[in-house]
Write an enzyme that holds these catalytic residues in place. Structure first.
Site, PDB file in Angstrom:
ATOM      1  N   ASP A  88       0.846  -1.191   0.000  1.00 47.21           N
ATOM      2  CA  ASP A  88       0.000   0.000   0.000  1.00 47.21           C
ATOM      3  C   ASP A  88       0.882   1.242   0.000  1.00 47.21           C
ATOM      4  O   ASP A  88       1.730   1.414   0.869  1.00 47.21           O
ATOM      5  CB  ASP A  88      -0.893  -0.036   1.253  1.00 47.21           C
ATOM      6  CG  ASP A  88      -1.970   1.038   1.248  1.00 47.21           C
ATOM      7  OD1 ASP A  88      -3.086   0.736   1.677  1.00 47.21           O
ATOM      8  OD2 ASP A  88      -1.693   2.175   0.832  1.00 47.21           O
ATOM      9  N   ASP A 105      -3.457   2.321  -5.515  1.00 53.33           N
ATOM     10  CA  ASP A 105      -2.248   2.340  -4.687  1.00 53.33           C
ATOM     11  C   ASP A 105      -2.055   1.096  -3.828  1.00 53.33           C
ATOM     12  O   ASP A 105      -1.231   1.078  -2.928  1.00 53.33           O
ATOM     13  CB  ASP A 105      -2.235   3.602  -3.807  1.00 53.33           C
ATOM     14  CG  ASP A 105      -2.879   3.406  -2.453  1.00 53.33           C
ATOM     15  OD1 ASP A 105      -3.915   2.709  -2.386  1.00 53.33           O
ATOM     16  OD2 ASP A 105      -2.337   3.926  -1.472  1.00 53.33           O
ATOM     17  N   GLU A 106      -2.816   0.061  -4.108  1.00 52.17           N
ATOM     18  CA  GLU A 106      -2.844  -1.067  -3.172  1.00 52.17           C
ATOM     19  C   GLU A 106      -3.030  -2.383  -3.927  1.00 52.17           C
ATOM     20  O   GLU A 106      -3.813  -2.447  -4.873  1.00 52.17           O
ATOM     21  CB  GLU A 106      -4.064  -0.812  -2.288  1.00 52.17           C
ATOM     22  CG  GLU A 106      -4.182  -1.576  -1.047  1.00 52.17           C
ATOM     23  CD  GLU A 106      -5.541  -1.275  -0.383  1.00 52.17           C
ATOM     24  OE1 GLU A 106      -5.998  -2.157   0.323  1.00 52.17           O
ATOM     25  OE2 GLU A 106      -6.122  -0.195  -0.592  1.00 52.17           O
TER      26      GLU A 106
END
Ligand code: DCP
Ligand code: MG
Length: 355
Positions: free
Chosen positions: A10, A104-105
């Site tokens: 993350d 983002d993860e």
């Protein structure tokens, strides 16, 4: 069964970090990416701004009250997507089993990997270094035996950290984990559990599967297994989000239309938050209502434009609710969005990337 090696990665303060990277004037300063102070909300904030309590989904007005010298930056989604693509391609060098959850993860299953590296921790460390050198961004990693624990782990040493919950520690870790940290246990449910004396995973584990089904509904069986360290959900690189929704069960059945509409507004803000994280838009709004006798209905409305903001969901949601018979009261309200931009047909002859 073989013990799996799952990594959850993350990015730290993702949108804000990209902005600070691209504009040196913003580095080391409290910044927030989001809309303006009239009716905007904060998408995310730099860690410098978090010290003042500035958080995602907060109205920009509130954020500026908490931190008057906060610098507000307009989102530049295409830049975040560009960094996200590089982030994903780095992960794909280790395995094809990469499941992005948002820009983002992502989860990775590195049990068997392209580099034949036996240590998932070393893989995570290598990826973090590469993200730093190739993107000038930091990310945090969690390593464990399943998705649930890997995701919890990545949060433990944020930002720019790594943490491992090994196979021997898994069960003890879950036993100590407060129930509100369990993904899928929302605020109302965790309050309900607290009232019943269920504070940690250990308390949850004392309940039979039947009890958990009664207390938590359908997901009771999932949590029954989870507290025993079992979460067999696989890392699925093909998963495409078809809909997003959020719902809440009330402590007392609601009858008053004004109260119900206020609850709807809150849910719509949560939904906006969820879909903005994934840069999603949709055309169909669905309202779910469960009556006091546990019967349930759903009603949908489709519009011609792609929508993504709480205000649009509220407008359509209220319209639907006004046409629903509330009978003797409702115990659950949900709102969802579907017909998402992920399902749009690809323009012919052109390769588009899905998010
Ligand atoms: N996002 C958003 N609206 C929200 C939450 C998030 O638009 N309500 C966007 C901005 C974030 C990105 O999604 O940068 C990733 O969300 P995270 O929850 O991972 O938050 P950050 O990466 O910003 O911070 P953290 O360091 O806590 O991961
Ligand atoms: Mg993040």
């Amino acid at each position: 069964m073989e013990v799996r090696k799952i990594i959850h990665l993350d990015m730290d303060a993702f949108y804000a970090s990209v902005e600070q990277r691209d504009n040196p004037d913003l580095r080391g300063r409290p910044i927030a990416v989001g809309g303006d102070s009239t009716r905007g909300v904060i998408a995310t904030s730099s860690y410098e701004a978090r010290q003042y309590g500035v958080k995602s989904a907060m109205p920009t007005r509130t954020a500026l009250r908490l931190c008057p010298h906060l610098i507000i930056v307009k989102p530049r989604i295409s830049y975040y997507k560009e960094s996200s693509l590089i982030f994903r391609s780095i992960m794909n060098e280790y395995t094809d089993l990469v499941e992005p959850l948002s820009l983002d993860e992502a989860f990775m299953d590195v049990t068997h990997n392209k580099k034949n590296m036996p240590s998932a921790t070393l893989i995570a460390q290598e990826i973090r270094k590469r993200v730093q050198s190739e993107l000038q961004l930091t990310c945090s990693a969690g390593i464990s035996i399943n998705k649930f624990l890997a995701k919890v782990a990545s949060d433990l040493n944020k930002p720019d950290g790594l943490s491992l919950i090994g196979p021997e520690e898994a069960v003890e870790f879950i036993e100590k984990l407060p129930v509100h940290k369990f993904f899928g246990i929302g605020k109302v449910t965790s309050q309900k559990l607290t009232k019943m004396g269920i504070i940690t995973g250990r308390d949850l584990k004392k309940k039979s599967e039947k009890d958990l089904l009664r207390i938590l509904g359908k997901s009771g069986s999932y949590f029954y297994k989870l507290v025993r360290g079992e979460d067999n959900r696989r890392v699925n690189p093909e998963r495409i989000t078809k809909s997003q929704s959020t719902e809440t069960t009330f402590e007392h059945d609601l009858r008053n239309i004004d109260v119900i509409q206020t609850e709807l507004e809150q849910l719509c803000h949560q939904l906006e938050k969820r879909i903005s994280k994934n840069d999603l838009r949709g055309r169909t709004v669905t309202i779910k209502v469960k009556y006091s006798d546990f019967t349930q209905i759903t009603r949908s409305k489709t519009v011609s434009e792609m929508i993504a903001t709480a205000s649009d969901f509220i407008l359509i949601g209220k319209d639907i609710i006004n046409s629903i018979d509330l009978k003797d009261g409702i115990r659950l309200l949900g709102v969802g969005i579907s017909n998402l931009n992920t399902e749009e047909p690809e323009p012919s002859g052109q390769l588009t990337l899905r998010f």
